[in-house]
Structure formats: structure tokens, C-alpha cells
Design a protein around this motif. Structure first.
Motif, mmCIF file in Angstrom:
data_model
loop_
_atom_site.group_PDB
_atom_site.id
_atom_site.type_symbol
_atom_site.label_atom_id
_atom_site.label_comp_id
_atom_site.label_asym_id
_atom_site.label_seq_id
_atom_site.Cartn_x
_atom_site.Cartn_y
_atom_site.Cartn_z
ATOM 1 N N ILE A 37 -46.753 71.354 16.359
ATOM 2 C CA ILE A 37 -46.994 72.624 15.702
ATOM 3 C C ILE A 37 -46.587 73.739 16.660
ATOM 4 O O ILE A 37 -47.080 73.817 17.780
ATOM 5 N N VAL A 38 -45.685 74.597 16.229
ATOM 6 C CA VAL A 38 -45.197 75.653 17.114
ATOM 7 C C VAL A 38 -46.167 76.828 17.115
ATOM 8 O O VAL A 38 -46.708 77.212 18.139
ATOM 9 N N GLN A 39 -46.388 77.413 15.954
ATOM 10 C CA GLN A 39 -47.340 78.514 15.857
ATOM 11 C C GLN A 39 -48.124 78.370 14.561
ATOM 12 O O GLN A 39 -47.527 78.288 13.482
ATOM 13 N N LEU A 40 -49.434 78.343 14.678
ATOM 14 C CA LEU A 40 -50.286 78.135 13.516
ATOM 15 C C LEU A 40 -50.033 79.192 12.446
ATOM 16 O O LEU A 40 -49.950 78.899 11.258
ATOM 17 N N GLU A 41 -49.871 80.457 12.864
ATOM 18 C CA GLU A 41 -49.709 81.544 11.910
ATOM 19 C C GLU A 41 -48.463 81.383 11.045
ATOM 20 O O GLU A 41 -48.415 81.832 9.912
ATOM 21 N N GLY A 76 -62.428 60.825 10.942
ATOM 22 C CA GLY A 76 -61.637 60.460 12.108
ATOM 23 C C GLY A 76 -60.696 61.564 12.543
ATOM 24 O O GLY A 76 -60.472 61.763 13.739
ATOM 25 N N LEU A 77 -60.146 62.298 11.584
ATOM 26 C CA LEU A 77 -59.245 63.409 11.905
ATOM 27 C C LEU A 77 -59.970 64.492 12.698
ATOM 28 O O LEU A 77 -59.451 65.014 13.696
ATOM 29 N N VAL A 78 -61.188 64.825 12.261
ATOM 30 C CA VAL A 78 -61.964 65.852 12.953
ATOM 31 C C VAL A 78 -62.329 65.405 14.364
ATOM 32 O O VAL A 78 -62.221 66.170 15.327
ATOM 33 N N GLU A 79 -62.743 64.147 14.501
ATOM 34 C CA GLU A 79 -63.082 63.643 15.814
ATOM 35 C C GLU A 79 -61.863 63.621 16.743
ATOM 36 O O GLU A 79 -61.959 63.955 17.927
ATOM 37 N N TYR A 80 -60.732 63.250 16.191
ATOM 38 C CA TYR A 80 -59.491 63.212 16.971
ATOM 39 C C TYR A 80 -59.112 64.624 17.418
ATOM 40 O O TYR A 80 -58.728 64.842 18.579
ATOM 41 N N ALA A 81 -59.214 65.581 16.488
ATOM 42 C CA ALA A 81 -58.900 66.969 16.824
ATOM 43 C C ALA A 81 -59.852 67.507 17.885
ATOM 44 O O ALA A 81 -59.448 68.246 18.795
ATOM 45 N N THR A 82 -61.122 67.129 17.780
ATOM 46 C CA THR A 82 -62.115 67.552 18.775
ATOM 47 C C THR A 82 -61.744 67.043 20.159
ATOM 48 O O THR A 82 -61.747 67.794 21.142
ATOM 49 N N ASN A 83 -61.430 65.775 20.238
ATOM 50 C CA ASN A 83 -61.064 65.190 21.525
ATOM 51 C C ASN A 83 -59.801 65.820 22.099
ATOM 52 O O ASN A 83 -59.706 66.062 23.308
ATOM 53 N N GLN A 84 -58.835 66.100 21.225
ATOM 54 C CA GLN A 84 -57.602 66.730 21.684
ATOM 55 C C GLN A 84 -57.862 68.143 22.204
ATOM 56 O O GLN A 84 -57.274 68.571 23.203
ATOM 57 N N PHE A 85 -58.750 68.876 21.536
ATOM 58 C CA PHE A 85 -59.076 70.220 21.992
ATOM 59 C C PHE A 85 -59.717 70.170 23.373
ATOM 60 O O PHE A 85 -59.411 70.972 24.253
ATOM 61 N N GLU A 86 -60.600 69.221 23.569
ATOM 62 C CA GLU A 86 -61.273 69.111 24.857
ATOM 63 C C GLU A 86 -60.317 68.638 25.956
ATOM 64 O O GLU A 86 -60.476 69.003 27.118
ATOM 65 N N GLU A 87 -59.303 67.848 25.580
ATOM 66 C CA GLU A 87 -58.260 67.501 26.541
ATOM 67 C C GLU A 87 -57.465 68.741 26.929
ATOM 68 O O GLU A 87 -57.050 68.904 28.075
ATOM 69 N N ASN A 88 -57.242 69.621 25.951
ATOM 70 C CA ASN A 88 -56.575 70.893 26.245
ATOM 71 C C ASN A 88 -57.377 71.715 27.250
ATOM 72 O O ASN A 88 -56.823 72.380 28.122
ATOM 73 N N ASP A 184 -51.083 77.283 21.183
ATOM 74 C CA ASP A 184 -50.694 76.964 19.812
ATOM 75 C C ASP A 184 -51.388 75.701 19.314
ATOM 76 O O ASP A 184 -51.869 75.648 18.178
ATOM 77 N N ARG A 185 -51.450 74.688 20.171
ATOM 78 C CA ARG A 185 -52.118 73.451 19.777
ATOM 79 C C ARG A 185 -53.611 73.669 19.564
ATOM 80 O O ARG A 185 -54.196 73.151 18.621
ATOM 81 N N ALA A 188 -54.397 75.289 16.246
ATOM 82 C CA ALA A 188 -54.266 74.335 15.150
ATOM 83 C C ALA A 188 -55.443 73.372 15.117
ATOM 84 O O ALA A 188 -55.987 73.060 14.056
ATOM 85 N N LEU A 189 -55.855 72.904 16.287
ATOM 86 C CA LEU A 189 -56.982 71.971 16.363
ATOM 87 C C LEU A 189 -58.280 72.627 15.912
ATOM 88 O O LEU A 189 -59.095 72.015 15.209
ATOM 89 N N SER A 190 -58.485 73.870 16.313
ATOM 90 C CA SER A 190 -59.699 74.568 15.893
ATOM 91 C C SER A 190 -59.681 74.832 14.389
ATOM 92 O O SER A 190 -60.726 74.811 13.733
ATOM 93 N N TYR A 191 -58.498 75.055 13.842
ATOM 94 C CA TYR A 191 -58.363 75.279 12.398
ATOM 95 C C TYR A 191 -58.812 74.041 11.618
ATOM 96 O O TYR A 191 -59.491 74.150 10.591
ATOM 97 N N ILE A 192 -58.460 72.880 12.131
ATOM 98 C CA ILE A 192 -58.905 71.629 11.499
ATOM 99 C C ILE A 192 -60.425 71.552 11.523
ATOM 100 O O ILE A 192 -61.067 71.216 10.531
#
Length: 280
Positions: A37-41, A76-88, A184-185, A188-192
Motif C-alpha cells: 500500500i503506497v498511500q492510504l488516502e 485473524g486479519l485484525v490480529e495480523y494487522a495488530t502484530n504488523q503495527f507493533e512490528e512497525n 503509510d503501512r 493502513a494497518l490502523s484503518y483495518i
């Protein structure tokens, strides 16, 4: 074929489509995916996918009969997004430390350049001591400056290289680029988290999920223990009783760090994250 049969066929197709959309979103936020994802907007395709998932969760007519497959996939999508955000978050902290180290190295290199350029006492030993801090090419270039006269081409080329290296250490352009990509990531992750996790709150744990847990425990626990396991499962998998992704984002070190690290240019901040309808 009966009218109810037609409705059931349509529901199966819709369920498959939503599962496909969830899979597409998960691939888009996968850090190893070629398409990022380049830019969420500006990414309307991504937003449309999230909107379709959210609408399915909210508008499903009988929440008690909600498809277990979609529930598991969305959860699972929400949990995955959560983990990715925390990796960020961890990556941001690493970049901050790296930039601070680079700024310190820039100051150290400036001092060494001045010492070798002025041929100060012990400049050679000071350069030698700096071997653990700088790459071999920088050490060699410093030696060239110290041993060359100002009117020689070797001196001028060496000084040009050293000044460029100082500038790179001070500006940290590559770090800022990485910061923008993470921004940008993270948006997108927070939007999920805001849209999908909030929609999941209104859906009880599917019966199929409950039956599976009871079945797995039949041969190893007695009836009272089965009830305890069942209640525990409901508590752990119902979004009403779990901290949402958005709450974890708000409590994250990432947001707090952004507030006070003003010397690093990061456009994302607490107010820049998209607001959800269900979280304040």
C-alpha cells in the motif's frame, strides 16, 4: 428449487467473496508482498475491500448464525494487522536509534577532519582509534588528507568525499524514506483495526467454533471442565472483552515516541491516524 434455496446459494457466494477480499487485504499488508500500500488516502481499492468486509460483518442478518469461516478470517486479519503495527513500532525505534548514532558519528567525523586537515598533534593516533567507528574507506581518506597538501588533487578529492559522508550522516535521507514507508503501512494497518475490529464487536462467537472446542475437549475433560473451557473461549474470542487494535495503537510507544522526537521528520502523528466510528 425453493426460494430459500436460492437465498442460501447467494449467501455462499457472498461468503466466498468476503473470504477472498479478506485474503486480498492480508496479502496487501504482508511486508514480504511485492504489492505494498503506497498511500492510504489514495488507495481506493484497499478502502473498498475494507468497506466490503465491514459491511458484511455489520449487515449480516442473523448474527448468531454468522459464518464461522468469515469470523475466523476477519478475526485473524485484525490480529495480523495488530502484530504488523507493533512490528512497525519496533522498526521505528530502531530507526530513531540509528539516526541518533549517525548524528553522533557525523560530529566525530567533523572533529577528525579538522584534526587531520590542521595536522594537529596525535592526529594519526586519533584516526587509528576511530577504526572501530568508521569503515575502512573513511579511515584511508582521512589519512590521505593528513598526508597531502591542500593544493593537490588527492587532497581535494578526499575532502570532497569526507564532506559528502558527513552530510549523509547528518541528513539521513534513507532513514526518512523508511519512516515514510512505515507511516503509510501504519495508517493502513490502523484503518483495518478501526473498521474491521469495531464491526466484529457485534458478532458473538459462532456456534461452529463453540462446538469445535467442546468436541476437542470431550475425551480429555469432564463436563464441568468443558463448561469452563467453553466460557473461557468465548471470553478470549469475543471482541467486546478484548482490547481492540485501535486501543493498542493508541497505547503504543510508536505514537508516544512520535510526539517528542521532533528532530526526526515524521509526518504521521496521533491526530493523523484515521478516526474510527466506534472508538474514541
Amino acid at each position: 428449487m425453493s426460494k430459500s434455496g436460492i437465498v442460501n446459494v447467494r449467501m455462499v457466494i457472498t461468503e466466498e467473496k468476503i473470504l477472498s477480499n479478506i485474503d486480498k487485504v492480508q496479502k496487501m499488508i504482508n511486508p514480504n508482498s511485492k504489492k505494498q500500500i503506497v498511500q492510504l488516502e489514495e488507495d481506493t481499492y484497499f478502502k473498498d475491500l475494507i468497506e466490503s468486509i465491514k459491511s458484511y460483518l455489520i449487515e449480516y442478518p442473523k448474527k448468531k448464525n454468522f459464518p464461522a469461516s468469515v469470523y475466523r478470517a476477519a478475526y485473524g486479519l485484525v490480529e495480523y494487522a495488530t502484530n504488523q503495527f507493533e512490528e512497525n513500532t519496533k522498526r521505528i525505534e530502531e530507526l530513531i536509534r540509528q539516526r541518533e548514532q549517525n548524528i553522533a558519528l557525523a560530529g566525530q567525523l567533523k572533529e577528525l577532519i579538522e584534526q587531520v586537515d590542521n595536522k594537529e598533534n596525535e592526529w594519526k593516533s586519533n584516526v587509528k582509534k576511530a577504526e572501530n567507528s568508521f569503515q575502512e574507506d573513511i579511515i584511508e581518506t582521512l589519512m590521505i588528507v593528513g598526508k597531502s597538501k591542500e593544493d593537490t588533487q588527492d587532497y581535494q578529492d578526499a575532502m570532497k568525499l569526507l564532506k559528502a559522508r558527513v552530510n549523509n550522516l547528518e541528513t539521513n535521507l534513507h532513514i526518512e524514506i523508511d519512516m515514510e514507508r512505515i507511516e503509510d503501512r501504519s495508517k493502513a494497518l490502523s484503518y483495518i483495526g478501526i473498521e474491521v475490529a469495531d464491526a466484529l464487536k457485534g458478532i458473538p462467537t459462532p456456534v461452529e467454533e463453540m462446538e469445535q472446542v467442546v468436541e476437542e475437549n470431550k475425551e480429555v475433560v469432564n463436563e464441568p471442565e468443558q463448561t469452563v473451557e467453553q466460557q473461557q473461549y468465548v471470553q478470549e474470542t469475543t471482541f467486546e472483552t478484548k482490547r481492540s487494535l485501535w486501543q493498542r495503537i493508541k497505547e503504543s510507544k510508536f505514537v508516544r515516541t512520535i510526539r517528542y522526537i521532533t528532530k526526526i521528520r515524521i509526518r504521521i502523528d496521533y491526530s493523523a491516524l484515521p478516526e474510527g466510528r466506534g472508538e474514541k
